[in-house]
Design a protein around this motif. Structure first.
Motif, PDB file in Angstrom:
ATOM      1  N   SER A  34     -12.306  -3.678   4.672  1.00  0.00           N
ATOM      2  CA  SER A  34     -12.399  -4.788   5.632  1.00  0.00           C
ATOM      3  C   SER A  34     -11.606  -6.011   5.184  1.00  0.00           C
ATOM      4  CB  SER A  34     -13.872  -5.173   5.841  1.00  0.00           C
ATOM      5  OG  SER A  34     -14.477  -5.506   4.603  1.00  0.00           O
ATOM      6  N   ARG A  35     -11.283  -6.086   3.905  1.00  0.00           N
ATOM      7  CA  ARG A  35     -10.493  -7.207   3.376  1.00  0.00           C
ATOM      8  C   ARG A  35      -9.110  -7.270   4.031  1.00  0.00           C
ATOM      9  NH1 ARG A  35      -7.935 -11.075   1.829  1.00  0.00           N
ATOM     10  NH2 ARG A  35      -7.811 -11.901  -0.303  1.00  0.00           N
ATOM     11  N   LEU A  36      -8.615  -6.124   4.492  1.00  0.00           N
ATOM     12  CA  LEU A  36      -7.291  -6.087   5.122  1.00  0.00           C
ATOM     13  C   LEU A  36      -7.229  -6.944   6.389  1.00  0.00           C
ATOM     14  CD1 LEU A  36      -6.370  -2.302   4.756  1.00  0.00           C
ATOM     15  CD2 LEU A  36      -5.456  -4.230   3.432  1.00  0.00           C
ATOM     16  N   LYS A  37      -8.377  -7.188   7.015  1.00  0.00           N
ATOM     17  CA  LYS A  37      -8.397  -7.979   8.242  1.00  0.00           C
ATOM     18  C   LYS A  37      -8.037  -9.440   7.994  1.00  0.00           C
ATOM     19  CE  LYS A  37     -11.973  -5.068  10.350  1.00  0.00           C
ATOM     20  NZ  LYS A  37     -13.380  -5.026  10.874  1.00  0.00           N
ATOM     21  N   SER A  38      -8.186  -9.894   6.747  1.00  0.00           N
ATOM     22  CA  SER A  38      -7.947 -11.306   6.459  1.00  0.00           C
ATOM     23  C   SER A  38      -6.596 -11.572   5.799  1.00  0.00           C
ATOM     24  CB  SER A  38      -9.060 -11.849   5.549  1.00  0.00           C
ATOM     25  OG  SER A  38      -9.069 -11.175   4.299  1.00  0.00           O
ATOM     26  N   VAL A  39      -5.819 -10.526   5.510  1.00  0.00           N
ATOM     27  CA  VAL A  39      -4.502 -10.755   4.899  1.00  0.00           C
ATOM     28  C   VAL A  39      -3.470 -10.989   5.999  1.00  0.00           C
ATOM     29  CG1 VAL A  39      -5.161  -9.312   2.933  1.00  0.00           C
ATOM     30  CG2 VAL A  39      -3.771  -8.331   4.776  1.00  0.00           C
ATOM     31  N   ASP A  40      -2.310 -11.495   5.597  1.00  0.00           N
ATOM     32  CA  ASP A  40      -1.289 -11.875   6.576  1.00  0.00           C
ATOM     33  C   ASP A  40      -0.314 -10.752   6.911  1.00  0.00           C
ATOM     34  OD1 ASP A  40      -1.613 -15.020   6.807  1.00  0.00           O
ATOM     35  OD2 ASP A  40      -1.834 -14.485   4.697  1.00  0.00           O
ATOM     36  N   PHE A  41      -0.055  -9.880   5.930  1.00  0.00           N
ATOM     37  CA  PHE A  41       1.008  -8.900   6.135  1.00  0.00           C
ATOM     38  C   PHE A  41       0.733  -7.686   5.260  1.00  0.00           C
ATOM     39  CE2 PHE A  41       5.652  -7.807   6.513  1.00  0.00           C
ATOM     40  CZ  PHE A  41       5.734  -7.960   7.895  1.00  0.00           C
ATOM     41  N   ILE A  42       0.905  -6.496   5.831  1.00  0.00           N
ATOM     42  CA  ILE A  42       0.677  -5.248   5.094  1.00  0.00           C
ATOM     43  C   ILE A  42       1.971  -4.444   5.101  1.00  0.00           C
ATOM     44  CG2 ILE A  42      -0.666  -3.111   4.928  1.00  0.00           C
ATOM     45  CD1 ILE A  42      -2.897  -4.593   6.497  1.00  0.00           C
ATOM     46  N   ILE A  43       2.467  -4.150   3.912  1.00  0.00           N
ATOM     47  CA  ILE A  43       3.684  -3.349   3.750  1.00  0.00           C
ATOM     48  C   ILE A  43       3.309  -2.016   3.149  1.00  0.00           C
ATOM     49  CG2 ILE A  43       5.934  -3.195   2.602  1.00  0.00           C
ATOM     50  CD1 ILE A  43       5.983  -6.265   2.542  1.00  0.00           C
ATOM     51  N   ALA A  70       7.475  -2.220  11.161  1.00  0.00           N
ATOM     52  CA  ALA A  70       6.778  -1.041  11.653  1.00  0.00           C
ATOM     53  C   ALA A  70       6.819  -0.972  13.171  1.00  0.00           C
ATOM     54  CB  ALA A  70       5.322  -1.034  11.177  1.00  0.00           C
ATOM     55  N   ASP A  71       7.031  -2.121  13.793  1.00  0.00           N
ATOM     56  CA  ASP A  71       7.156  -2.212  15.241  1.00  0.00           C
ATOM     57  C   ASP A  71       8.644  -2.257  15.581  1.00  0.00           C
ATOM     58  OD1 ASP A  71       7.234  -2.903  17.909  1.00  0.00           O
ATOM     59  OD2 ASP A  71       5.623  -4.387  17.752  1.00  0.00           O
ATOM     60  N   GLU A  72       9.107  -1.383  16.434  1.00  0.00           N
ATOM     61  CA  GLU A  72      10.530  -1.312  16.778  1.00  0.00           C
ATOM     62  C   GLU A  72      11.054  -2.609  17.390  1.00  0.00           C
ATOM     63  OE1 GLU A  72      11.296   2.053  19.204  1.00  0.00           O
ATOM     64  OE2 GLU A  72      10.729   3.515  17.659  1.00  0.00           O
ATOM     65  N   MET A 119       0.833  -1.201   0.000  1.00  0.00           N
ATOM     66  CA  MET A 119       0.000   0.000   0.000  1.00  0.00           C
ATOM     67  C   MET A 119       0.864   1.247   0.000  1.00  0.00           C
ATOM     68  SD  MET A 119      -2.536   1.230   3.101  1.00  0.00           S
ATOM     69  CE  MET A 119      -3.375  -0.355   3.165  1.00  0.00           C
ATOM     70  N   ASP A 120       0.485   2.234  -0.781  1.00  0.00           N
ATOM     71  CA  ASP A 120       1.149   3.535  -0.721  1.00  0.00           C
ATOM     72  C   ASP A 120       0.806   4.168   0.624  1.00  0.00           C
ATOM     73  OD1 ASP A 120       1.047   6.632  -1.082  1.00  0.00           O
ATOM     74  OD2 ASP A 120       2.279   5.937  -2.754  1.00  0.00           O
ATOM     75  N   ALA A 121       1.822   4.506   1.398  1.00  0.00           N
ATOM     76  CA  ALA A 121       1.587   4.997   2.761  1.00  0.00           C
ATOM     77  C   ALA A 121       0.788   6.282   2.792  1.00  0.00           C
ATOM     78  CB  ALA A 121       2.926   5.197   3.477  1.00  0.00           C
ATOM     79  N   GLU A 122       1.040   7.168   1.826  1.00  0.00           N
ATOM     80  CA  GLU A 122       0.376   8.469   1.826  1.00  0.00           C
ATOM     81  C   GLU A 122      -1.022   8.392   1.247  1.00  0.00           C
ATOM     82  OE1 GLU A 122       1.067  13.015   0.136  1.00  0.00           O
ATOM     83  OE2 GLU A 122       2.681  11.535  -0.001  1.00  0.00           O
ATOM     84  N   ARG A 123      -1.173   7.733   0.107  1.00  0.00           N
ATOM     85  CA  ARG A 123      -2.491   7.648  -0.526  1.00  0.00           C
ATOM     86  C   ARG A 123      -3.388   6.629   0.165  1.00  0.00           C
ATOM     87  NH1 ARG A 123      -1.641   7.106  -6.913  1.00  0.00           N
ATOM     88  NH2 ARG A 123      -0.541   5.235  -6.233  1.00  0.00           N
ATOM     89  N   ALA A 124      -2.775   5.616   0.762  1.00  0.00           N
ATOM     90  CA  ALA A 124      -3.482   4.574   1.525  1.00  0.00           C
ATOM     91  C   ALA A 124      -4.653   4.012   0.716  1.00  0.00           C
ATOM     92  CB  ALA A 124      -3.919   5.118   2.872  1.00  0.00           C
ATOM     93  N   LEU A 125      -5.868   4.131   1.260  1.00  0.00           N
ATOM     94  CA  LEU A 125      -7.058   3.584   0.609  1.00  0.00           C
ATOM     95  C   LEU A 125      -7.876   4.651  -0.108  1.00  0.00           C
ATOM     96  CD1 LEU A 125      -8.174   1.122   3.435  1.00  0.00           C
ATOM     97  CD2 LEU A 125      -6.675   0.668   1.488  1.00  0.00           C
ATOM     98  N   GLY A 126      -7.268   5.818  -0.302  1.00  0.00           N
ATOM     99  CA  GLY A 126      -7.961   6.893  -1.017  1.00  0.00           C
ATOM    100  C   GLY A 126      -9.242   7.305  -0.308  1.00  0.00           C
ATOM    101  N   LYS A 178       4.993   5.053   7.291  1.00  0.00           N
ATOM    102  CA  LYS A 178       4.160   4.235   8.170  1.00  0.00           C
ATOM    103  C   LYS A 178       2.774   4.851   8.275  1.00  0.00           C
ATOM    104  CE  LYS A 178       4.287   2.521  12.976  1.00  0.00           C
ATOM    105  NZ  LYS A 178       5.095   2.536  14.221  1.00  0.00           N
ATOM    106  N   ASN A 179       1.736   4.003   8.270  1.00  0.00           N
ATOM    107  CA  ASN A 179       0.391   4.489   8.562  1.00  0.00           C
ATOM    108  C   ASN A 179      -0.307   3.502   9.486  1.00  0.00           C
ATOM    109  OD1 ASN A 179      -0.682   2.388   6.964  1.00  0.00           O
ATOM    110  ND2 ASN A 179      -0.927   3.697   5.158  1.00  0.00           N
ATOM    111  N   GLN A 180      -1.598   3.684   9.668  1.00  0.00           N
ATOM    112  CA  GLN A 180      -2.329   2.886  10.653  1.00  0.00           C
ATOM    113  C   GLN A 180      -2.396   1.394  10.297  1.00  0.00           C
ATOM    114  OE1 GLN A 180      -6.638   3.599  10.624  1.00  0.00           O
ATOM    115  NE2 GLN A 180      -6.381   4.790   8.761  1.00  0.00           N
ATOM    116  N   TYR A 181      -2.123   1.058   9.036  1.00  0.00           N
ATOM    117  CA  TYR A 181      -2.234  -0.332   8.603  1.00  0.00           C
ATOM    118  C   TYR A 181      -0.902  -1.076   8.617  1.00  0.00           C
ATOM    119  CZ  TYR A 181      -6.484   1.776   6.678  1.00  0.00           C
ATOM    120  OH  TYR A 181      -7.671   2.469   6.514  1.00  0.00           O
ATOM    121  N   SER A 182       0.194  -0.397   8.796  1.00  0.00           N
ATOM    122  CA  SER A 182       1.529  -0.956   8.555  1.00  0.00           C
ATOM    123  C   SER A 182       1.915  -2.095   9.497  1.00  0.00           C
ATOM    124  CB  SER A 182       2.587   0.148   8.702  1.00  0.00           C
ATOM    125  OG  SER A 182       2.299   1.259   7.900  1.00  0.00           O
ATOM    126  N   ASN A 183       2.355  -3.211   8.894  1.00  0.00           N
ATOM    127  CA  ASN A 183       3.121  -4.211   9.627  1.00  0.00           C
ATOM    128  C   ASN A 183       4.608  -4.000   9.386  1.00  0.00           C
ATOM    129  OD1 ASN A 183       0.571  -6.408   8.617  1.00  0.00           O
ATOM    130  ND2 ASN A 183       0.899  -5.826  10.742  1.00  0.00           N
TER     131      ASN A 183
END
Length: 332
Positions: free
Chosen positions: A183-192, A308-310, A161-168, A197-202
């Protein structure tokens, strides 16, 4: 579309079509879930690298990073792709660094060139996998794109995902940039997320440019050696490339954005370059190599992915899952 990333009234005009798009996609996915449409299970673990939105999010650097990291861990990777924009006479098609990008597609040729791993393209992913496994030993199959290609079963889903544009604006096509609901993001394994960094970042993808390479001579030159030039980009988000060059202190007298996967001609680019350096992405360069001029340069970027997590736990868990899947498939 600019209105996808703003609160435009135009988006609301397209909303009825987005509702129809949602209904059709839900029906299609339900048919696969219920077994009314068949799906293919590969004999090796499949990792999907895809996105929820259209446009340049950075999938190709992630595919390259993933293939390189698997090699570092002693695992053999293979890549399949639909080969968007390719014009091969027959599919499936093995792609190498020397494949004509018109036939093999710019991104698959770039992946093959950068990683050296086997790459096969085909609109039918099952055919691509079967040829890949026939020609090479693979521990992990990386599927470039295909998050919504439910006829292919998968073990791991990575969303880029583009960090700035995110989900538009959060709407589905055509009112917004999304292929599926957030809501599809809840079922994926990893978000880059690419570029921050944004609220979705792994994890976060950082694209690091160090030098420019001359298309004709292969000369490497540090970017600090350039003060000015022109730039073109035929990628999903051309402005990101132009901004990167300007932040490196290169004054751009002209920029030209082309559609993603654009095929170029020498006359087209000569006019833009004139007598100054012409900068382009590595993805564009694979299509311009055969008619390159002396003052054309491409800027390769190295994809670095950090947690995304230190604490580093997200990436550690991700690799533990990959290694466990490989062992599972090895032992049936």
């Amino acid at each position: 579309m600019p209105f996808w990333y703003s609160h435009s009234k135009l988006a609301w005009l397209f909303l009825p079509f987005s509702l129809l798009f949602w209904l059709l996609s839900r029906i299609r996915r339900a048919l696969f879930s219920l077994g009314l449409k068949s799906s293919y299970r590969a004999p090796k673990p499949v990792v999907i690298v895809g996105n929820l939105s259209v446009g340049g999010n950075g999938k190709t650097p992630v595919v390259i990073w993933l293939a390189e990291e698997l090699k570092k861990r002693g695992l053999r990777a293979g890549v399949i792709s639909r080969g968007y924009g390719s014009k091969a006479q027959n599919y499936p098609l093995p792609v190498t660094a020397n494949t004509d990008p018109v036939k093999g597609g710019d991104e698959p040729v770039l992946i093959a060139k950068r990683t050296g791993v086997p790459v096969v393209i085909a609109p039918n992913r099952r055919q691509a996998i079967e040829l890949l496994l026939k020609q090479a030993e693979c521990d992990v199959i990386i599927a470039d794109d295909g998050l919504q290609h439910y006829s292919l079963q998968r073990d791991v889903e990575i969303v880029v995902m583009d960090a700035e544009r995110a989900l538009g604006n959060g709407f589905l096509l055509p009112a917004g940039p999304l292929r599926e609901l957030p809501s599809r993001l809840k079922s994926v394994d990893f978000i880059i997320t690419n570029g921050g960094k944004n609220q979705y970042s792994n994890a976060v993808l950082k694209l690091i440019p160090n030098y420019a390479i001359n298309l004709k001579t292969d000369e490497k030159r540090p970017l600090s050696a350039f003060q000015c030039g022109a730039a073109i980009a035929g990628i999903g988000n051309p402005q990101r490339f132009f901004t990167m060059l300007e932040r490196l202190g290169i004054r751009l007298s002209e920029t030209q954005a082309f559609r993603d996967h654009q095929h170029f001609s020498v006359a087209q680019l000569e006019k833009i370059a004139s007598n100054q350096p012409l900068f382009m992405t590595e993805k564009d360069a694979v299509k311009c190599q055969v008619f390159a001029q002396d003052n054309w340069w491409y800027v390769p970027v190295e994809g670095e992915i950090v947690d995304a997590d230190e604490s580093g736990e997200n990436l550690a868990c991700f690799w533990a899952k990959i290694e466990a899947l490989v062992e599972k498939y090895r032992h049936g």
